[in-house]
Structures are given as C-alpha cells and as structure tokens.
Design a protein around this motif. Structure first.
Motif, PDB file in Angstrom:
ATOM      1  N   SER A   1       0.814  -1.217   0.000  1.00  0.00           N
ATOM      2  CA  SER A   1       0.000   0.000   0.000  1.00  0.00           C
ATOM      3  C   SER A   1       0.845   1.263   0.000  1.00  0.00           C
ATOM      4  CB  SER A   1      -0.931   0.015   1.220  1.00  0.00           C
ATOM      5  OG  SER A   1      -1.820  -1.081   1.177  1.00  0.00           O
ATOM      6  N   GLU A   2       2.145   1.147   0.272  1.00  0.00           N
ATOM      7  CA  GLU A   2       3.019   2.320   0.273  1.00  0.00           C
ATOM      8  C   GLU A   2       3.157   2.865  -1.145  1.00  0.00           C
ATOM      9  OE1 GLU A   2       6.064   1.533   3.979  1.00  0.00           O
ATOM     10  OE2 GLU A   2       6.606   0.797   1.997  1.00  0.00           O
ATOM     11  N   GLY A   3       2.962   4.149  -1.299  1.00  0.00           N
ATOM     12  CA  GLY A   3       3.099   4.750  -2.618  1.00  0.00           C
ATOM     13  C   GLY A   3       1.980   4.303  -3.553  1.00  0.00           C
ATOM     14  N   TYR A   4       2.285   4.264  -4.847  1.00  0.00           N
ATOM     15  CA  TYR A   4       1.311   3.877  -5.851  1.00  0.00           C
ATOM     16  C   TYR A   4       1.356   2.373  -6.087  1.00  0.00           C
ATOM     17  CZ  TYR A   4       1.280   8.886  -6.836  1.00  0.00           C
ATOM     18  OH  TYR A   4       1.185  10.243  -6.718  1.00  0.00           O
ATOM     19  N   TRP A   5       0.204   1.825  -6.524  1.00  0.00           N
ATOM     20  CA  TRP A   5       0.147   0.394  -6.788  1.00  0.00           C
ATOM     21  C   TRP A   5       1.083  -0.007  -7.924  1.00  0.00           C
ATOM     22  CZ3 TRP A   5      -1.503  -4.082  -4.822  1.00  0.00           C
ATOM     23  CH2 TRP A   5      -2.326  -4.010  -3.695  1.00  0.00           C
ATOM     24  N   SER A   6       1.377   0.947  -8.807  1.00  0.00           N
ATOM     25  CA  SER A   6       2.292   0.635  -9.914  1.00  0.00           C
ATOM     26  C   SER A   6       3.680   0.261  -9.401  1.00  0.00           C
ATOM     27  CB  SER A   6       2.397   1.833 -10.870  1.00  0.00           C
ATOM     28  OG  SER A   6       2.872   2.987 -10.189  1.00  0.00           O
ATOM     29  N   GLU A   7       4.018   0.750  -8.181  1.00  0.00           N
ATOM     30  CA  GLU A   7       5.325   0.441  -7.603  1.00  0.00           C
ATOM     31  C   GLU A   7       5.436  -1.030  -7.233  1.00  0.00           C
ATOM     32  OE1 GLU A   7       6.101   3.081  -4.381  1.00  0.00           O
ATOM     33  OE2 GLU A   7       5.922   4.903  -5.594  1.00  0.00           O
ATOM     34  N   ALA A   8       4.298  -1.700  -7.071  1.00  0.00           N
ATOM     35  CA  ALA A   8       4.324  -3.136  -6.785  1.00  0.00           C
ATOM     36  C   ALA A   8       4.872  -3.919  -7.965  1.00  0.00           C
ATOM     37  CB  ALA A   8       2.924  -3.640  -6.440  1.00  0.00           C
ATOM     38  N   TYR A   9       4.878  -3.289  -9.138  1.00  0.00           N
ATOM     39  CA  TYR A   9       5.392  -3.949 -10.345  1.00  0.00           C
ATOM     40  C   TYR A   9       6.769  -3.419 -10.736  1.00  0.00           C
ATOM     41  CZ  TYR A   9       0.994  -6.350 -11.150  1.00  0.00           C
ATOM     42  OH  TYR A   9      -0.094  -7.188 -11.029  1.00  0.00           O
ATOM     43  N   GLU A  10       7.468  -2.807  -9.763  1.00  0.00           N
ATOM     44  CA  GLU A  10       8.827  -2.370 -10.044  1.00  0.00           C
ATOM     45  C   GLU A  10       9.709  -3.578 -10.365  1.00  0.00           C
ATOM     46  OE1 GLU A  10       9.140   1.678  -7.298  1.00  0.00           O
ATOM     47  OE2 GLU A  10      10.010  -0.205  -6.602  1.00  0.00           O
ATOM     48  N   GLY A  11      10.500  -3.434 -11.390  1.00  0.00           N
ATOM     49  CA  GLY A  11      11.368  -4.541 -11.790  1.00  0.00           C
ATOM     50  C   GLY A  11      10.679  -5.543 -12.689  1.00  0.00           C
ATOM     51  N   LEU A  12       9.472  -5.206 -13.186  1.00  0.00           N
ATOM     52  CA  LEU A  12       8.737  -6.148 -14.030  1.00  0.00           C
ATOM     53  C   LEU A  12       9.516  -6.478 -15.299  1.00  0.00           C
ATOM     54  CD1 LEU A  12       6.175  -7.772 -14.662  1.00  0.00           C
ATOM     55  CD2 LEU A  12       5.196  -5.694 -15.674  1.00  0.00           C
ATOM     56  N   GLY A  13      10.128  -5.445 -15.895  1.00  0.00           N
ATOM     57  CA  GLY A  13      10.903  -5.672 -17.119  1.00  0.00           C
ATOM     58  C   GLY A  13      12.062  -6.624 -16.887  1.00  0.00           C
ATOM     59  N   VAL A  14      12.776  -6.426 -15.764  1.00  0.00           N
ATOM     60  CA  VAL A  14      13.903  -7.308 -15.441  1.00  0.00           C
ATOM     61  C   VAL A  14      13.396  -8.716 -15.148  1.00  0.00           C
ATOM     62  CG1 VAL A  14      15.924  -7.634 -13.980  1.00  0.00           C
ATOM     63  CG2 VAL A  14      15.105  -5.333 -14.452  1.00  0.00           C
ATOM     64  N   SER A  15      12.261  -8.800 -14.451  1.00  0.00           N
ATOM     65  CA  SER A  15      11.691 -10.116 -14.135  1.00  0.00           C
ATOM     66  C   SER A  15      11.324 -10.875 -15.402  1.00  0.00           C
ATOM     67  CB  SER A  15      10.450  -9.949 -13.243  1.00  0.00           C
ATOM     68  OG  SER A  15      10.798  -9.408 -11.993  1.00  0.00           O
ATOM     69  N   LEU A  16      10.766 -10.156 -16.390  1.00  0.00           N
ATOM     70  CA  LEU A  16      10.446 -10.798 -17.664  1.00  0.00           C
ATOM     71  C   LEU A  16      11.714 -11.247 -18.377  1.00  0.00           C
ATOM     72  CD1 LEU A  16       7.587  -8.458 -18.944  1.00  0.00           C
ATOM     73  CD2 LEU A  16       7.372 -10.843 -18.186  1.00  0.00           C
ATOM     74  N   LEU A  17      12.754 -10.419 -18.280  1.00  0.00           N
ATOM     75  CA  LEU A  17      14.039 -10.809 -18.863  1.00  0.00           C
ATOM     76  C   LEU A  17      14.582 -12.060 -18.196  1.00  0.00           C
ATOM     77  CD1 LEU A  17      16.501 -10.214 -20.692  1.00  0.00           C
ATOM     78  CD2 LEU A  17      17.383  -8.741 -18.879  1.00  0.00           C
ATOM     79  N   LEU A  18      14.366 -12.146 -16.877  1.00  0.00           N
ATOM     80  CA  LEU A  18      14.879 -13.276 -16.107  1.00  0.00           C
ATOM     81  C   LEU A  18      14.053 -14.551 -16.276  1.00  0.00           C
ATOM     82  CD1 LEU A  18      16.017 -11.527 -12.806  1.00  0.00           C
ATOM     83  CD2 LEU A  18      17.459 -12.641 -14.510  1.00  0.00           C
ATOM     84  N   THR A  19      13.004 -14.498 -17.116  1.00  0.00           N
ATOM     85  CA  THR A  19      12.307 -15.752 -17.434  1.00  0.00           C
ATOM     86  C   THR A  19      13.238 -16.698 -18.191  1.00  0.00           C
ATOM     87  OG1 THR A  19      11.398 -14.790 -19.489  1.00  0.00           O
ATOM     88  CG2 THR A  19      10.036 -14.669 -17.508  1.00  0.00           C
ATOM     89  N   THR A  20      14.331 -16.135 -18.724  1.00  0.00           N
ATOM     90  CA  THR A  20      15.324 -16.995 -19.378  1.00  0.00           C
ATOM     91  C   THR A  20      16.049 -17.868 -18.357  1.00  0.00           C
ATOM     92  OG1 THR A  20      16.959 -15.203 -19.211  1.00  0.00           O
ATOM     93  CG2 THR A  20      15.712 -15.374 -21.265  1.00  0.00           C
ATOM     94  N   ASN A  21      16.050 -17.427 -17.065  1.00  0.00           N
ATOM     95  CA  ASN A  21      16.735 -18.214 -16.033  1.00  0.00           C
ATOM     96  C   ASN A  21      16.078 -19.573 -15.818  1.00  0.00           C
ATOM     97  OD1 ASN A  21      17.260 -19.149 -13.143  1.00  0.00           O
ATOM     98  ND2 ASN A  21      18.775 -17.515 -13.333  1.00  0.00           N
ATOM     99  N   PRO A  22      14.798 -19.631 -15.430  1.00  0.00           N
ATOM    100  CA  PRO A  22      14.171 -20.944 -15.312  1.00  0.00           C
ATOM    101  C   PRO A  22      14.042 -21.647 -16.649  1.00  0.00           C
ATOM    102  CG  PRO A  22      12.550 -19.198 -15.013  1.00  0.00           C
ATOM    103  CD  PRO A  22      13.890 -18.550 -15.010  1.00  0.00           C
ATOM    104  N   ALA A  23      13.972 -20.867 -17.749  1.00  0.00           N
ATOM    105  CA  ALA A  23      13.910 -21.497 -19.065  1.00  0.00           C
ATOM    106  C   ALA A  23      15.170 -22.311 -19.321  1.00  0.00           C
ATOM    107  CB  ALA A  23      13.730 -20.433 -20.148  1.00  0.00           C
ATOM    108  N   ILE A  24      16.330 -21.703 -19.026  1.00  0.00           N
ATOM    109  CA  ILE A  24      17.601 -22.420 -19.181  1.00  0.00           C
ATOM    110  C   ILE A  24      17.680 -23.578 -18.189  1.00  0.00           C
ATOM    111  CG2 ILE A  24      20.108 -22.222 -18.957  1.00  0.00           C
ATOM    112  CD1 ILE A  24      19.806 -19.277 -19.815  1.00  0.00           C
TER     113      ILE A  24
END
Length: 324
Positions: free
Chosen positions: A152-175
């Motif tokens: 609840s701190e700040g904006y709800w959009s902050e809950a998705y901070e790092g989303l781009g990096v997390s999507l990039l890191l889908t290569t980790n479990p993929a590998i």
C-alpha cells in the motif's frame, strides 16, 4: 467437469509448489542474508558488508537472528503460487506443443520457448508478491511491515517495479528446466531401455532423489551464471530504501530501472560489482532448486495417486446423475 481438467499438469504443478514451499522455508535465512548483501551498493571503503557472512554475524551479534525470517510468510506465498503457476503452465504448454506438432518429444529450442512462456505467465501473476518480499527482506531488522502495508506504500504501480527485469529473467528458469528436462529424459531413457515396465499406464517415471538433486544443481548453476547481472539489478530495484549513514533523516533512493541499477553498480563498484554476491546466489539457488526438484520428484507418484483418487471422487456424482 473432472474429465475437462488437465490432471497431469495439475499433478506437476502441485508437486512443484509443495517442493518450493519446503525449500523456501528451510533456506530462508540464507536467502535473507544474500538479498541484503546484494542490495547494498557502496564504494569499497564505505561497504557495511564485506561478504555474506557479515550479514549473518550482524544478526547473531545483535541477538536478532529470528528477524532473518522477516517476510517468510509472503515469500512462501509467492514461492507456492509462482511454482504452481510455472509448473502448470510449463506442463500445459509442453503437452499442447506435442499435440499440435505430433512430435514424440520436445526439442531444446521449443523447450526454451515453452519455459519462457511459462515464466512470463508466472511473473505476471506474482510480481507484486515478489516486490513485497524483497522489501521485507532488505528492511532494517525489526522494521519490516506486513504484506498489505508494504504493497500500500506509494502507488500500486510500484508493486510492479522490476517487471521488465523479471520478464528478462524468465530466461533463467527457461535455461534451468530445459537443461534439467533434457538430462532427465536421457537418464530415464537409459533406465527404461534396461527394464521395461509391465504396465505402461502406471504413474509417471521419476528420478531417484540423488539424481534429481545433482541435475537440479547443475541446471541451476548454468542458469545463474548467465543471468546474474540482471538478478542483482532486480534486487536493487525492489529493495527497501535505506537510511543514509551520514544523515539519518534522509533516505538513499534505489534505482527504478535496469539501466539505472547498472549505472549505479558501474559507478560505485566497477565491473566486479556486476557479479557481487554470485557465490551466495549460486549456493542459495542451487540448494533451493535441487531441494525443490528432489522433493517434487519424490512426491510426484503420491501426488499422481491422490489426483486419480480425487478424480474418481468427482466422477462418482456425475455417474449417479447420468444413471437417473
């Protein structure tokens, strides 16, 4: 209704989620120490932690060892949901591909695509929990807040901070799971060529606990080394803001993008900073993944039997309705 469910995918998802729950709980203090160490970005002379053992010693010396478990509930919830979604999606997409292509087995390239798609589905569902968990772990001892208060701190959009990096890191479990699955299939093919089972419709073949542990360690080590700079950037982006040691009334703001995180690391720590904490990351993730996959393989037969019993239980009322 019961026949419409993908029972094999559901079995894979349940087994993986239970394995994640156990491994996360067992290794959580190590995970907290690792995350705190990775989140700190300071020049060499200003570092609070020289290595991961300094984080552990700080907790012990201040008699706050139990606070290394702050955020465990959120982490367990995130791990359970993420592994359930991942294993279900991975199994479902894999079966769908085999049905559409008519192939008997899935190749390496197709496996990477399937694993990445499953990872993207997982990130979309669990990103807020992942962010909250990282903030709880990197908060000062005793200052961690609850899940709802953290989100609840700040904006709800902050809950998705790092989303781009997390999507990039889908290569980790993929590998990881591609390497694991390919090695697993080779071992099982060798085993099946030596001993042909009497009933081919029995529960799915499973690795021994030791084989699953070794294959899990090998596959996760490969994935971690390749993706580590992005892993550290993600921790920095999602970590809680820390107090400035020179001014207690101000807070040091963390970078909010991968480019900002890389720039901060390069400016303060240089190239070696991109791999700061790599040994701790490998130790934690290898143990966690190996333990998860070992538990998953060992309980998969029992989960399969339970699912068959549950399926039969659901079909009984339907048969009675049809008979009337």
């Amino acid at each position: 209704m019961a026949d419409g469910l993908d029972w094999e995918s559901l079995t894979e998802a349940t087994s993986g989620a239970v394995g994640a729950l156990v491994s996360t709980t067992v290794l959580y203090p190590l995970d907290t120490c690792k995350t705190k160490y990775q989140a700190e970005v300071q020049s060499h002379g200003q570092r609070k932690y020289r290595n991961i053992s300094d984080v552990l010693w700080e907790a012990i010396s201040t008699r706050q060892f139990l606070l290394l478990y702050q955020g465990l509930g959120t982490k367990n919830l995130q791990s359970f949901i993420s592994q359930f979604v991942y294993f279900y999606s991975y199994s479902y997409f894999k079966r769908w591909y085999l049905q559409k292509s008519g192939a008997k087995s899935i190749g390496t390239k197709a496996n990477l695509v399937v694993a990445a798609a499953a990872g993207a589905c997982t990130v979309a569902v669990t990103q807020p929990l992942d962010t909250a968990s990282s903030r709880m772990q990197t908060s000062a001892y005793g200052k961690s807040k609850g899940l709802w208060e953290t989100l609840s701190e700040g904006y709800w959009s902050e809950a998705y901070e790092g989303l781009g990096v997390s999507l990039l890191l889908t290569t980790n479990p993929a590998i990881q799971y591609t390497v694991f699955d390919q090695l697993k299939q080779r071992i099982l093919r060798k085993q099946s060529s030596k001993v042909m089972p009497a009933d081919t419709k029995s529960s799915p073949a499973a690795l021994s606990a030791f084989s699953a542990f070794v294959l899990g360690a090998i596959s996760k080590s490969a994935a971690t080394v390749v993706t580590y700079p992005a892993i550290r950037c993600k921790v920095m982006i999602q970590s809680a803001d820390t107090e400035d040691e020179s001014n207690k009334d101000t807070q040091s703001k963390n970078p909010k993008t991968m480019v900002g995180a890389l720039s901060s690391i390069w400016r303060k720590e240089g190239f070696p900073g991109l791999f700061k904490g790599l040994q701790a990351q490998i130790l934690k993730t290898v143990l966690s993944s190996a333990l998860l996959l070992m538990i998953k393989e060992k309980i998969s037969k029992y989960t399969w039997i339970s699912m068959l019993a549950f399926r039969r239980f659901l079909l009984i009322p339907q048969k009675k309705i049809k008979s009337h």
